[in-house]
Design an enzyme around this catalytic site. Structure first.
Site, PDB file in Angstrom:
ATOM      1  N   GLU A 131       0.840  -1.213   0.000  1.00 24.40           N
ATOM      2  CA  GLU A 131       0.000   0.000   0.000  1.00 24.40           C
ATOM      3  C   GLU A 131       0.868   1.254   0.000  1.00 24.40           C
ATOM      4  OE1 GLU A 131      -3.180  -0.058  -0.726  1.00 24.40           O
ATOM      5  OE2 GLU A 131      -4.233   0.205   1.164  1.00 24.40           O
ATOM      6  N   THR A 184      -6.125   7.424  -4.200  1.00 24.43           N
ATOM      7  CA  THR A 184      -5.741   7.661  -2.799  1.00 24.43           C
ATOM      8  C   THR A 184      -4.582   8.656  -2.700  1.00 24.43           C
ATOM      9  OG1 THR A 184      -6.517   5.486  -2.164  1.00 24.43           O
ATOM     10  CG2 THR A 184      -4.959   6.516  -0.674  1.00 24.43           C
TER      11      THR A 184
HETATM   12  N1  HSE Z   1      -7.008   5.937   5.520  1.00 17.67           N
HETATM   13  C1  HSE Z   1      -6.689   6.026   4.135  1.00 17.67           C
HETATM   14  C2  HSE Z   1      -7.075   7.396   3.625  1.00 17.67           C
HETATM   15  C3  HSE Z   1      -7.403   4.972   3.382  1.00 17.67           C
HETATM   16  O1  HSE Z   1      -8.151   7.873   3.983  1.00 17.67           O
HETATM   17  O2  HSE Z   1      -6.293   7.990   2.876  1.00 17.67           O
HETATM   18  C4  HSE Z   1      -7.201   5.044   1.896  1.00 17.67           C
HETATM   19  O3  HSE Z   1      -7.515   3.847   1.307  1.00 17.67           O
END
Ligand code: HSE
Length: 309
Positions: A131, A184
């Protein structure tokens, strides 16, 4: 060449109101399927199919399945390689852990092929490493529930500690995915770097009550605690009609409605003893239709983590 193993890796909701990068929940649907088998050496991806697969790199160094599998091989000092095939059920850039599911599925499949030597915590770290490479930030709030199942809370990243609990059995979830892509990496760029004491107090209060409510099964309190005064407000402009969609859901019996992860999915919680969630799903899909946008939806519930199928 060894036998193929097949793993299902579920979509996950992250953040869940106050728990940015901390809270996560595995869903029953949708999910990715990852297939893997031993080869002599290296990590090779020989098939990617499903929604959005044309945007997914087959280079194993750039693909979260490949990166996570490679990390498991490295940690277990395996003397063989892995061939992988990916069938996406979760569209990329969705806000329900598409890359997280691929990373967790890749790690889990490699774990099965290497004789299940790693702990759950180590597997989560292998997937979180992927990730980090693909999404521009080390966060484990999608991969932790994807591997462990249920509702997960990351107490600390350094040292890494995560716990998983079973949410209430009557907690239903509507996932509404408007036809817009939010990466993201981009969605993290718009976040503030500092928060006020007032916001900190607000988040700690809601996060504490969310954890308590999940533990004791108080769905009304879960709903009231799904509040975020910092991260969702910074991202609202990335998702057309987000606030309108949440309002529609709340008017149709949802206990909470909020941005899923980094977006664009709109997540609504409901109590299965009070509604089947269909009106909420239809209401949000109808709103987007009125605005001229397609929106897919799933009426689902919390689920288990990665497993062999
Ligand atoms: N916690 C992360 C965000 C999750 O909000 O950027 C992204 O998949």
């Amino acid at each position: 060449m060894g036998e193929w193993v097949k793993v299902s890796a579920p979509a996950t909701i992250s953040n869940i109101g106050p728990g940015f990068d901390i809270f996560g929940m595995a869903l029953q649907e949708p999910f990715d399927i990852i297939e893997a088998r031993k080869i002599d050496s290296g990590v090779r991806i020989t098939g990617v199919s499903g929604p959005g697969s044309d945007t997914i790199p087959c280079d194993s160094k750039l693909n979260s399945v490949g990166i996570a599998a490679e990390e498991v091989l490295r940690r277990t000092e395996a003397d063989f390689g892995i061939e992988l095939r990916i069938k996406k059920g979760i569209r990329p850039c969705s806000g329900i852990g598409s890359s997280g599911a691929s990373a967790a599925g890749g790690a889990y499949a490699a774990h099965l092929l290497t004789g299940e030597k790693l702990t759950e915590r180590e597997l989560v770290l292998c997937a979180a490493h992927a990730e980090d490479v693909t999404s521009g930030g080390f966060h484990a709030d999608n991969v932790a529930p994807c591997i462990m199942g249920g509702f997960t809370m990351i107490r600390s990243y350094e040292p890494f500690e995560v716990v998983s609990i079973e949410p209430p059995k009557d907690l239903g979830v509507v996932v509404a995915m408007p036809d817009v892509l939010v990466a993201t990496k981009e969605s993290r760029r718009v976040l503030p770097h500092n928060v006020s004491v007032k916001d900190l107090v607000f988040h700690v209060g809601n996060a504490s009550c969310m954890a308590y409510a999940m533990t004791v099964g108080d769905i009304d309190l879960i709903g009231r605690s799904a509040q975020d005064s910092v991260f969702e407000p910074a991202r609202t402009h990335l998702v057309p009609y987000l606030k309108e969609a949440e309002k529609v859901a709340m008017g149709l019996g949802a206990k909470a409605s909020f941005l899923g992860g980094s977006g664009p999915c709109v997540i609504s919680f409901f109590n299965k003893r009070e509604t089947d969630g269909k009106a909420i799903a239809d209401g949000i899909v109808g709103l987007y239709k009125e605005k001229g946008m397609r929106c897919d939806s799933w009426i689902t519930a919390w689920g288990k983590g990665c497993r062999k199928v």
